[in-house]
Design an enzyme around this catalytic site. Structure first.
Site, mmCIF file in Angstrom:
data_model
loop_
_atom_site.group_PDB
_atom_site.id
_atom_site.type_symbol
_atom_site.label_atom_id
_atom_site.label_comp_id
_atom_site.label_asym_id
_atom_site.label_seq_id
_atom_site.Cartn_x
_atom_site.Cartn_y
_atom_site.Cartn_z
ATOM 1 N N LYS A 46 151.767 43.572 117.002
ATOM 2 C CA LYS A 46 151.535 43.687 118.428
ATOM 3 C C LYS A 46 152.735 43.199 119.237
ATOM 4 C CE LYS A 46 146.736 42.152 117.801
ATOM 5 N NZ LYS A 46 145.817 41.057 118.215
ATOM 6 N N ILE A 104 161.000 40.086 117.518
ATOM 7 C CA ILE A 104 161.845 38.966 117.120
ATOM 8 C C ILE A 104 162.106 39.016 115.620
ATOM 9 C CG2 ILE A 104 159.825 37.427 116.913
ATOM 10 C CD1 ILE A 104 161.647 35.167 118.021
ATOM 11 N N ASP A 106 163.137 36.604 112.580
ATOM 12 C CA ASP A 106 163.291 35.194 112.201
ATOM 13 C C ASP A 106 163.955 35.149 110.824
ATOM 14 O OD1 ASP A 106 163.070 32.517 111.675
ATOM 15 O OD2 ASP A 106 160.892 32.435 111.661
ATOM 16 N N LYS A 133 166.453 37.191 118.283
ATOM 17 C CA LYS A 133 166.836 36.888 116.909
ATOM 18 C C LYS A 133 167.017 35.385 116.778
ATOM 19 C CE LYS A 133 171.170 37.610 114.617
ATOM 20 N NZ LYS A 133 171.152 36.311 114.030
ATOM 21 N N ASP A 161 153.340 35.903 120.631
ATOM 22 C CA ASP A 161 152.142 35.076 120.700
ATOM 23 C C ASP A 161 152.239 33.837 119.837
ATOM 24 O OD1 ASP A 161 152.056 36.560 118.177
ATOM 25 O OD2 ASP A 161 150.059 35.682 117.966
HETATM 26 P P1 IMP Z 1 160.430 37.296 110.001
HETATM 27 O O1 IMP Z 1 159.786 38.214 109.000
HETATM 28 O O2 IMP Z 1 160.515 35.882 109.491
HETATM 29 O O3 IMP Z 1 161.753 37.783 110.495
HETATM 30 O O4 IMP Z 1 159.443 37.176 111.198
HETATM 31 C C1 IMP Z 1 159.365 38.134 112.156
HETATM 32 C C2 IMP Z 1 157.971 38.202 112.763
HETATM 33 O O5 IMP Z 1 157.377 36.904 112.897
HETATM 34 C C3 IMP Z 1 158.069 38.759 114.155
HETATM 35 O O6 IMP Z 1 157.798 40.146 114.152
HETATM 36 C C4 IMP Z 1 157.019 37.990 114.919
HETATM 37 O O7 IMP Z 1 155.805 38.688 114.896
HETATM 38 C C5 IMP Z 1 156.851 36.712 114.177
HETATM 39 N N1 IMP Z 1 157.581 35.593 114.814
HETATM 40 C C6 IMP Z 1 158.653 34.929 114.319
HETATM 41 N N2 IMP Z 1 159.046 33.946 115.133
HETATM 42 C C7 IMP Z 1 158.217 33.998 116.195
HETATM 43 C C8 IMP Z 1 158.106 33.206 117.402
HETATM 44 O O8 IMP Z 1 158.873 32.264 117.682
HETATM 45 N N3 IMP Z 1 157.114 33.553 118.249
HETATM 46 C C9 IMP Z 1 156.240 34.570 118.001
HETATM 47 N N4 IMP Z 1 156.311 35.327 116.897
HETATM 48 C C10 IMP Z 1 157.282 35.040 115.996
#
Ligand code: IMP
Ligand code: MG
Length: 181
Positions: A46, A104, A106, A133, A161
């Site tokens: 979402k 985003i 992470d 990012k 969220d």
């Molecule tokens: P990754 O797989 O660790 O890169 O995480 C990415 C996903 O985690 C994003 O699509 C977000 O849905 C969620 N996410 C990561 N950090 C945040 C944050 O600080 N706030 C909200 N959602 C986050």
């Protein structure tokens, strides 16, 4: 200035700053895809629903919008190791110019999963766009359009969220550590 929600520590990026940057990204995409018949934007639900709506309305290159839903976190801000496909695209993307639109990045696991999955469907081209990012991405998934770099804190607002809350704040705010840790 209205009072901030008690879970929120401070505003990191204002509504004006976000809107200005979204317009810049849209202009960059318009330039890069000049002359293309069609671009397919894939918004990732979402979190990217607001960003996708805003950037698509600022783009002038012909495009369609589709959505996928992915889950990589539970209600806690803890990565549970698995990326799950919750909702798939309505249409095939073979031979189309595709841009994944994320809220985003992470660790990069979610974008990496999306990139590999979509690449396997043989689009004409595949690029990635994320509004935010964090600094932890150690994967090699290419990020073609990036709005803002963020510190390693939990942020909410503009679609993002915490346990499904705070998505409709117009700005990006840092959550208090005690709320998510
Ligand atoms: P990754 O797989 O660790 O890169 O995480 C990415 C996903 O985690 C994003 O699509 C977000 O849905 C969620 N996410 C990561 N950090 C945040 C944050 O600080 N706030 C909200 N959602 C986050
Ligand atoms: Mg997300």
């Amino acid at each position: 200035m209205t009072d901030l929600h008690p879970d929120i520590k401070r505003i990191l990026i204002t509504e004006d700053e976000i809107q200005k940057r979204v317009a810049e990204l849209a202009a960059e995409i318009d330039r890069d895809y000049q002359g293309a018949d069609l671009v397919v934007l894939i918004g990732i639900l979402k979190g990217a629903f607001i960003f996708t709506a805003d950037i698509s309305r600022k783009m002038t290159v012909p495009h369609t919008v589709d959505f996928m839903s992915i889950s990589s976190y539970g209600d806690q801000a803890v990565f549970d190791g698995a990326v799950r496909l919750i909702l798939d695209l309505r249409k095939p993307i073979a031979d189309q110019h595709v841009i994944v639109v994320e809220d985003i990045v992470d660790t990069g696991h979610t974008m990496d999963y999306l990139y590999q999955t979509l690449q396997g469907r043989h689009p004409a081209s595949l690029k990635t766009c994320t509004l935010f990012k964090k600094e932890r991405n150690s994967l090699e998934v290419p990020l073609d359009y990036v709005g803002f770099d963020l510190p390693d804190v939990w942020v909410v607002g503009y679609g993002l969220d915490y346990a499904d809350k705070h998505r409709t704040l117009p700005y990006i705010a840092e959550l208090k550590k005690e709320v998510y840790s």
